[in-house]
Design a protein around this motif. Sequence first.
Motif, PDB file in Angstrom:
ATOM      1  N   GLY A  67       0.805  -1.209   0.000  1.00  0.00           N
ATOM      2  CA  GLY A  67       0.000   0.000   0.000  1.00  0.00           C
ATOM      3  C   GLY A  67       0.841   1.263   0.000  1.00  0.00           C
ATOM      4  N   TRP A 128      -2.641  -4.590  -1.402  1.00  0.00           N
ATOM      5  CA  TRP A 128      -3.139  -4.004  -0.162  1.00  0.00           C
ATOM      6  C   TRP A 128      -3.380  -2.505  -0.375  1.00  0.00           C
ATOM      7  N   SER A 129      -4.571  -2.022  -0.076  1.00  0.00           N
ATOM      8  CA  SER A 129      -4.917  -0.606  -0.133  1.00  0.00           C
ATOM      9  C   SER A 129      -4.627  -0.048  -1.536  1.00  0.00           C
ATOM     10  N   GLY A 153      -8.710  -3.984   1.577  1.00  0.00           N
ATOM     11  CA  GLY A 153      -8.957  -2.629   2.044  1.00  0.00           C
ATOM     12  C   GLY A 153      -8.671  -1.589   0.979  1.00  0.00           C
ATOM     13  N   THR A 154      -9.010  -1.902  -0.270  1.00  0.00           N
ATOM     14  CA  THR A 154      -8.715  -1.018  -1.405  1.00  0.00           C
ATOM     15  C   THR A 154      -9.919  -0.145  -1.743  1.00  0.00           C
ATOM     16  N   ASN A 163     -11.934   8.565   2.874  1.00  0.00           N
ATOM     17  CA  ASN A 163     -10.897   7.842   3.615  1.00  0.00           C
ATOM     18  C   ASN A 163     -10.002   8.852   4.322  1.00  0.00           C
ATOM     19  N   ASP A 202     -11.890  -1.172   9.521  1.00  0.00           N
ATOM     20  CA  ASP A 202     -10.758  -0.695   8.728  1.00  0.00           C
ATOM     21  C   ASP A 202     -10.138   0.562   9.324  1.00  0.00           C
ATOM     22  N   ILE A 205     -10.012   3.365   5.399  1.00  0.00           N
ATOM     23  CA  ILE A 205     -10.868   3.375   4.213  1.00  0.00           C
ATOM     24  C   ILE A 205     -12.312   3.105   4.629  1.00  0.00           C
ATOM     25  N   ALA A 210     -14.307  -0.158   0.047  1.00  0.00           N
ATOM     26  CA  ALA A 210     -13.446  -1.327  -0.135  1.00  0.00           C
ATOM     27  C   ALA A 210     -14.245  -2.578  -0.458  1.00  0.00           C
ATOM     28  N   HIS A 227      -7.214  -1.726   9.044  1.00  0.00           N
ATOM     29  CA  HIS A 227      -6.590  -1.527   7.730  1.00  0.00           C
ATOM     30  C   HIS A 227      -5.146  -2.024   7.744  1.00  0.00           C
TER      31      HIS A 227
END
Length: 249
Positions: A67, A128-129, A153-154, A163, A202, A205, A210, A227
């Motif tokens: 991320g 990730w993210s 957690g994107t 976010n 999270d 986010i 997500a 997150h």
Amino acid sequence: MPPYADAIASFWKGRLASGPRAAERPSLQHLLGNASVPFDLMRTRTQISALTGAIRGDGRHILLIPGLMASEQRMEPLRAVLNAAGYSAHGWGMGRNFGPKPDSLAQIDRRVDQIQRETGSKLILVGWSLGGLFAREYAKFATHKVSGVVTMGTPFSGDPRANHAWRLYQLVSGFPVDRPPFACDREQKPPVPTVALWSRRDGVILPECARGRAGERDRAIEVDCTHMGFAASPEGILAVGKALEAMRV
């Protein structure tokens, strides 16, 4: 009060009400919950045998994308478990993720080509993210090289400012959060199987961003982690294993 005061107030009230509203963000309580990541890492280290036994790897090759501001080392707990469980997980080879650049997809493509020359296999991308956004866009860019995408957690759905990370994103990358430096349609599903991991806890986010909506991903799996815990906690790592199993053909 002048006779026209009510008309003026009504005029401005209507204009203000119809203007853009501040994006909803996760609660401060859930944001602060991300401070538990050292304990997540400790739990993962003590449970590594159980985690390895609970995930049934089948030799498929996986590219892990970190991320925003995270290094490849940040993905090592997840990579270690996946490899021990029978998958072949690879780092993305680009060091710390400083946000999107005009050549980000081309750099990922070079890394994918390198792995494919050695293995002859398509890759599953696990991001990730922000790394999940890279994974989704790369899967559209080079679909024939990708067999699936897992996001953790994107924020691929809804308002890109819903976010606590968008200001950092703009500061680090130098680009507006809604105008990345390469063609990007966050909500458009890649033409490969996609699983979105999301959490109510999270904290960074907004969960619904997500989780995504029907048509934006194939499947969504709720995870009980923060997150920061997606790539570090036992719950996050087990969820990745579950997502990979769901893509098994």
